[in-house]
Design a protein around this motif. Structure first.
Motif, PDB file in Angstrom:
ATOM      1  N   UNK A 139       0.690  -1.151   0.087  1.00  0.00           N
ATOM      2  CA  UNK A 139      -0.265  -0.185  -0.451  1.00  0.00           C
ATOM      3  C   UNK A 139       1.213   1.381   0.297  1.00  0.00           C
ATOM      4  N   UNK A 140       2.011   1.079   0.548  1.00  0.00           N
ATOM      5  CA  UNK A 140       2.496   2.630   0.972  1.00  0.00           C
ATOM      6  C   UNK A 140       3.642   2.787  -0.353  1.00  0.00           C
ATOM      7  N   UNK A 141       3.919   1.508  -1.662  1.00  0.00           N
ATOM      8  CA  UNK A 141       4.357   1.802  -2.382  1.00  0.00           C
ATOM      9  C   UNK A 141       3.929   2.103  -4.031  1.00  0.00           C
ATOM     10  N   UNK A 142       2.714   1.428  -3.615  1.00  0.00           N
ATOM     11  CA  UNK A 142       2.089   2.011  -4.393  1.00  0.00           C
ATOM     12  C   UNK A 142       0.473   3.398  -4.010  1.00  0.00           C
ATOM     13  N   UNK A 143       1.076   4.001  -2.813  1.00  0.00           N
ATOM     14  CA  UNK A 143      -0.377   5.089  -2.778  1.00  0.00           C
ATOM     15  C   UNK A 143      -0.250   6.271  -3.509  1.00  0.00           C
ATOM     16  N   UNK A 144       0.364   6.700  -4.430  1.00  0.00           N
ATOM     17  CA  UNK A 144       0.260   7.791  -5.592  1.00  0.00           C
ATOM     18  C   UNK A 144      -0.965   6.819  -6.423  1.00  0.00           C
ATOM     19  N   UNK A 145      -0.347   5.650  -7.234  1.00  0.00           N
ATOM     20  CA  UNK A 145      -1.487   5.001  -8.292  1.00  0.00           C
ATOM     21  C   UNK A 145      -3.224   5.342  -8.175  1.00  0.00           C
ATOM     22  N   UNK A 146      -3.936   5.810  -8.625  1.00  0.00           N
ATOM     23  CA  UNK A 146      -5.043   5.887  -8.270  1.00  0.00           C
ATOM     24  C   UNK A 146      -5.051   7.047  -7.828  1.00  0.00           C
ATOM     25  N   UNK A 147      -4.725   8.308  -7.305  1.00  0.00           N
ATOM     26  CA  UNK A 147      -5.493   9.107  -6.416  1.00  0.00           C
ATOM     27  C   UNK A 147      -5.294  10.195  -8.209  1.00  0.00           C
TER      28      UNK A 147
END
Length: 147
Positions: A139-147
């Motif tokens: 989740x931390x690694x992908x936090x920017x995906x989908x914003x």
């Protein structure tokens, strides 16, 4: 759209690309993003045009006709540390260690595809996802995906 722990499956041992796509699709079903029919459309899409993207990732998603099965935009992540072959023939070996299942209301899937592809264009990011041992790390690694 928020990536939640229920949308992530770590340390999976999956033998075929269809099984990998079904696992990613089932996470989308289980989290209320799509109906089960969408998963079949993900398989159809991959059979028509490979969802293998290079750099050890695949991004299966449904066909245009399957948009009616999408309830809300979502992303699922299936980690396959030992890899699964996404090749459609015996001459290639398209090894995938991270499968992203996506479903986007309207045209939101295009933005998701673009963001995931950009993030994963750096193979170091893919390696970090493939090596993650905790859902919170993904989740931390992908936090920017989908914003």
């Amino acid at each position: 759209m928020k990536l939640t722990p229920e949308m992530i499956a770590l340390n999976q041992d999956i033998a075929t690309r269809e099984a990998a796509i079904r696992k990613a699709g089932q996470l989308l079903v289980d989290t209320g993003c799509v109906t089960p029919e969408y998963v079949d459309a993900m398989i159809t899409r991959d059979n028509d045009v490979s969802t293998y993207m290079g750099n050890f990732i695949a991004i299966p998603h449904g066909t245009d006709k399957a948009k009616r099965y999408i309830k809300k935009t979502g992303i699922s992540v299936v980690q396959v540390p030992m890899g699964v072959n996404f090749s459609s023939n015996d001459q290639e070996d398209n090894l995938v260690t991270v499968v992203f299942g996506i479903a986007g209301k309207n045209d939101e899937h295009l933005q998701l595809l673009s963001q995931i592809a950009l993030f994963c264009s750096d193979v170091t990011n893919v390696a970090r996802l493939a090596d993650a041992t905790k859902v919170d790390d993904v989740i931390a690694l992908l936090k920017e995906v989908g914003k």
